[in-house]
Design a protein around this motif. Sequence first.
Motif, PDB file in Angstrom:
ATOM      1  N   CYS A  30       0.969  -1.126  -0.063  1.00 39.35           N
ATOM      2  CA  CYS A  30      -0.121   0.121  -0.040  1.00 39.35           C
ATOM      3  C   CYS A  30       0.877   1.283  -0.135  1.00 39.35           C
ATOM      4  O   CYS A  30       1.759   1.216   0.889  1.00 39.35           O
ATOM      5  CB  CYS A  30      -1.017  -0.023   1.243  1.00 39.35           C
ATOM      6  N   PRO A  31       0.671   2.142  -0.914  1.00 39.76           N
ATOM      7  CA  PRO A  31       1.380   3.346  -1.006  1.00 39.76           C
ATOM      8  C   PRO A  31       1.464   4.263   0.284  1.00 39.76           C
ATOM      9  O   PRO A  31       1.978   5.170   0.518  1.00 39.76           O
ATOM     10  CB  PRO A  31       1.043   4.150  -2.164  1.00 39.76           C
ATOM     11  N   PHE A  32       0.290   3.722   1.330  1.00 43.91           N
ATOM     12  CA  PHE A  32       0.045   4.655   2.599  1.00 43.91           C
ATOM     13  C   PHE A  32       0.557   4.040   3.549  1.00 43.91           C
ATOM     14  O   PHE A  32       1.074   4.617   4.694  1.00 43.91           O
ATOM     15  CB  PHE A  32      -1.196   5.022   2.492  1.00 43.91           C
ATOM     16  N   CYS A  33       0.615   2.611   3.489  1.00 44.89           N
ATOM     17  CA  CYS A  33       0.541   1.765   4.952  1.00 44.89           C
ATOM     18  C   CYS A  33       1.900   0.922   4.727  1.00 44.89           C
ATOM     19  O   CYS A  33       2.340   0.026   5.802  1.00 44.89           O
ATOM     20  CB  CYS A  33      -0.557   1.221   5.297  1.00 44.89           C
ATOM     21  N   GLY A  34       2.496   0.785   3.407  1.00 45.43           N
ATOM     22  CA  GLY A  34       3.406  -0.302   3.377  1.00 45.43           C
ATOM     23  C   GLY A  34       2.825  -1.686   3.064  1.00 45.43           C
ATOM     24  O   GLY A  34       1.821  -1.951   2.948  1.00 45.43           O
ATOM     25  N   PRO A  35       4.021  -2.849   2.958  1.00 38.69           N
ATOM     26  CA  PRO A  35       3.494  -4.052   2.790  1.00 38.69           C
ATOM     27  C   PRO A  35       2.552  -4.813   3.537  1.00 38.69           C
ATOM     28  O   PRO A  35       2.604  -4.470   4.811  1.00 38.69           O
ATOM     29  CB  PRO A  35       5.011  -4.981   2.754  1.00 38.69           C
ATOM     30  N   ARG A  36       1.534  -5.327   2.966  1.00 38.24           N
ATOM     31  CA  ARG A  36       0.463  -5.866   3.912  1.00 38.24           C
ATOM     32  C   ARG A  36       0.026  -7.503   3.004  1.00 38.24           C
ATOM     33  O   ARG A  36       0.247  -7.430   1.931  1.00 38.24           O
ATOM     34  CB  ARG A  36      -0.730  -5.088   4.167  1.00 38.24           C
ATOM     35  N   ASP A  37      -0.627  -8.139   3.865  1.00 38.33           N
ATOM     36  CA  ASP A  37      -0.975  -9.561   3.282  1.00 38.33           C
ATOM     37  C   ASP A  37      -2.085  -9.044   2.169  1.00 38.33           C
ATOM     38  O   ASP A  37      -2.993  -8.123   2.129  1.00 38.33           O
ATOM     39  CB  ASP A  37      -1.560 -10.473   4.344  1.00 38.33           C
ATOM     40  N   GLU A  38      -2.217  -9.839   1.055  1.00 32.65           N
ATOM     41  CA  GLU A  38      -3.224  -9.623  -0.047  1.00 32.65           C
ATOM     42  C   GLU A  38      -4.744  -9.672   0.479  1.00 32.65           C
ATOM     43  O   GLU A  38      -5.457  -8.993   0.059  1.00 32.65           O
ATOM     44  CB  GLU A  38      -3.110 -10.674  -0.827  1.00 32.65           C
ATOM     45  N   THR A  39      -5.035 -10.341   1.577  1.00 35.13           N
ATOM     46  CA  THR A  39      -6.301 -10.306   2.249  1.00 35.13           C
ATOM     47  C   THR A  39      -6.907  -9.131   2.537  1.00 35.13           C
ATOM     48  O   THR A  39      -8.179  -8.876   2.862  1.00 35.13           O
ATOM     49  CB  THR A  39      -6.556 -11.314   3.278  1.00 35.13           C
ATOM     50  N   GLU A  40      -5.942  -7.787   2.707  1.00 39.29           N
ATOM     51  CA  GLU A  40      -6.467  -6.804   3.051  1.00 39.29           C
ATOM     52  C   GLU A  40      -6.758  -5.898   2.028  1.00 39.29           C
ATOM     53  O   GLU A  40      -7.202  -4.653   2.015  1.00 39.29           O
ATOM     54  CB  GLU A  40      -5.066  -5.964   3.946  1.00 39.29           C
ATOM     55  N   PHE A  41      -6.702  -6.311   0.720  1.00 39.37           N
ATOM     56  CA  PHE A  41      -6.859  -5.534  -0.445  1.00 39.37           C
ATOM     57  C   PHE A  41      -8.161  -6.043  -1.168  1.00 39.37           C
ATOM     58  O   PHE A  41      -8.447  -7.130  -1.242  1.00 39.37           O
ATOM     59  CB  PHE A  41      -5.794  -5.745  -1.247  1.00 39.37           C
ATOM     60  N   PHE A  42      -8.613  -5.161  -2.022  1.00 40.48           N
ATOM     61  CA  PHE A  42      -9.759  -5.600  -2.823  1.00 40.48           C
ATOM     62  C   PHE A  42      -9.417  -4.833  -4.381  1.00 40.48           C
ATOM     63  O   PHE A  42      -9.227  -3.837  -4.251  1.00 40.48           O
ATOM     64  CB  PHE A  42     -11.110  -5.144  -2.369  1.00 40.48           C
ATOM     65  N   TYR A  43      -9.714  -5.690  -5.400  1.00 45.40           N
ATOM     66  CA  TYR A  43      -9.544  -5.235  -6.730  1.00 45.40           C
ATOM     67  C   TYR A  43     -10.799  -4.238  -7.038  1.00 45.40           C
ATOM     68  O   TYR A  43     -11.794  -4.540  -6.944  1.00 45.40           O
ATOM     69  CB  TYR A  43      -9.515  -6.422  -7.605  1.00 45.40           C
ATOM     70  N   GLY A  44     -10.433  -3.140  -7.812  1.00 48.22           N
ATOM     71  CA  GLY A  44     -11.161  -2.117  -8.112  1.00 48.22           C
ATOM     72  C   GLY A  44     -11.591  -1.964  -9.803  1.00 48.22           C
ATOM     73  O   GLY A  44     -12.413  -1.212  -9.914  1.00 48.22           O
ATOM     74  N   GLY A  45     -10.963  -2.754 -10.522  1.00 56.57           N
ATOM     75  CA  GLY A  45     -10.840  -2.489 -12.091  1.00 56.57           C
ATOM     76  C   GLY A  45      -9.687  -1.962 -12.576  1.00 56.57           C
ATOM     77  O   GLY A  45      -8.792  -1.832 -12.057  1.00 56.57           O
ATOM     78  N   GLU A  46      -9.796  -2.160 -14.053  1.00 57.11           N
ATOM     79  CA  GLU A  46      -8.674  -1.892 -14.833  1.00 57.11           C
ATOM     80  C   GLU A  46      -8.718  -0.265 -14.669  1.00 57.11           C
ATOM     81  O   GLU A  46      -9.553   0.539 -14.610  1.00 57.11           O
ATOM     82  CB  GLU A  46      -8.760  -2.249 -16.063  1.00 57.11           C
TER      83      GLU A  46
END
Length: 89
Positions: A7-23
């Motif tokens: 995350c550009p704001f929080c640094g490296p995190r597990d993929e489970t913390e993210f959600f895909y929003g589109g191209e």
Amino acid sequence: MMQRFSCPFCGPRDETEFFYGGEAGNERPEPAENISPVRWAQYLHMEKNEKGRAREIWVHLTCGEFFVMERDTVTHEIFKTEAFHGERT
């Protein structure tokens, strides 16, 4: 195997913390009142979904910030992440 996204704001995190929003680059058709249902459906549901390097919009669910991730959709290599500034292009 779990991936780590940065995350550009929080640094490296597990993929489970993210959600895909589109191209990234899928420009919203305007003005909305003049857009046909077919064109609106294309905007919402049709993506290139090409193999290889792609720019995508993601959200970090922990901090709530949106960002652009450039990654390879085949190898899952992440090239960079950067803050998203509200434009979808």
